[in-house]
Scaffold this active site. Sequence first.
Site, PDB file in Angstrom:
ATOM      1  CB  ILE A  83      -2.454   4.657   4.461  1.00 60.61           C
ATOM      2  CG1 ILE A  83      -2.686   4.325   5.942  1.00 60.61           C
ATOM      3  CG2 ILE A  83      -1.926   6.064   4.232  1.00 60.61           C
ATOM      4  CD1 ILE A  83      -1.425   4.223   6.763  1.00 60.61           C
ATOM      5  CE1 TYR A  92       0.411   1.892   4.238  1.00 59.81           C
ATOM      6  CE2 TYR A  92       0.994  -0.423   4.459  1.00 59.81           C
ATOM      7  CZ  TYR A  92       1.021   0.877   4.939  1.00 59.81           C
ATOM      8  OH  TYR A  92       1.657   1.147   6.128  1.00 59.81           O
ATOM      9  CB  CYS A  93       1.447   4.105  -1.598  1.00 54.36           C
ATOM     10  SG  CYS A  93       0.144   4.391  -2.816  1.00 54.36           S
ATOM     11  NE  ARG A  94      -1.007  11.212  -0.738  1.00 54.58           N
ATOM     12  CZ  ARG A  94      -2.183  11.587  -1.233  1.00 54.58           C
ATOM     13  NH1 ARG A  94      -3.251  11.625  -0.469  1.00 54.58           N
ATOM     14  NH2 ARG A  94      -2.307  11.921  -2.500  1.00 54.58           N
ATOM     15  N   GLY A 102      -2.650   4.944  -3.582  1.00 54.04           N
ATOM     16  CA  GLY A 102      -2.765   3.791  -4.463  1.00 54.04           C
ATOM     17  C   GLY A 102      -1.928   3.873  -5.724  1.00 54.04           C
TER      18      GLY A 102
END
Length: 142
Positions: free
Chosen positions: A132, A104-106, A108
């Site tokens: 996230i 995951y990241c911030r 997507g």
Amino acid sequence: MKMIKILISVVICLAFVCVLAACNIRGQVMDGDGMVRTFEYTQITQEEAKEMMEKDDGHVIVDVRREDEYAEGHIPGAILIPNESIEYAQPEELPDYDQVILIYCRSGRRSKEAAQKLADMGYANVYEFGGIIDWDGEIVKD
């Protein structure tokens, strides 16, 4: 005529060797039809990611944001491997090409990029679940 037959045989042998050599590249395998297949990542929902995180299967959760973003809050147990640091070499934090990797990241975007890069390296079980900013589970801060 004999020389042409020998030349054709050599060319066929070289082509066969090239095909076999290509299959030894990590991330490519021969399928049952003799075709070379490359690995792809799987996009999953955050609910599916939560279910996978509950399993004791040796999975790893990878946060691909920057270090400062990770420190502001991340999913418990997640390790940091910034997307920008994933290049052509296998990340030392991910020694097992068959391990389940949840990314995951911030938002997507970076996680999709990182997931594809890892799949291109030959990781067979890469799952991308977005950012996230949409996570409603627990978040911890460093």
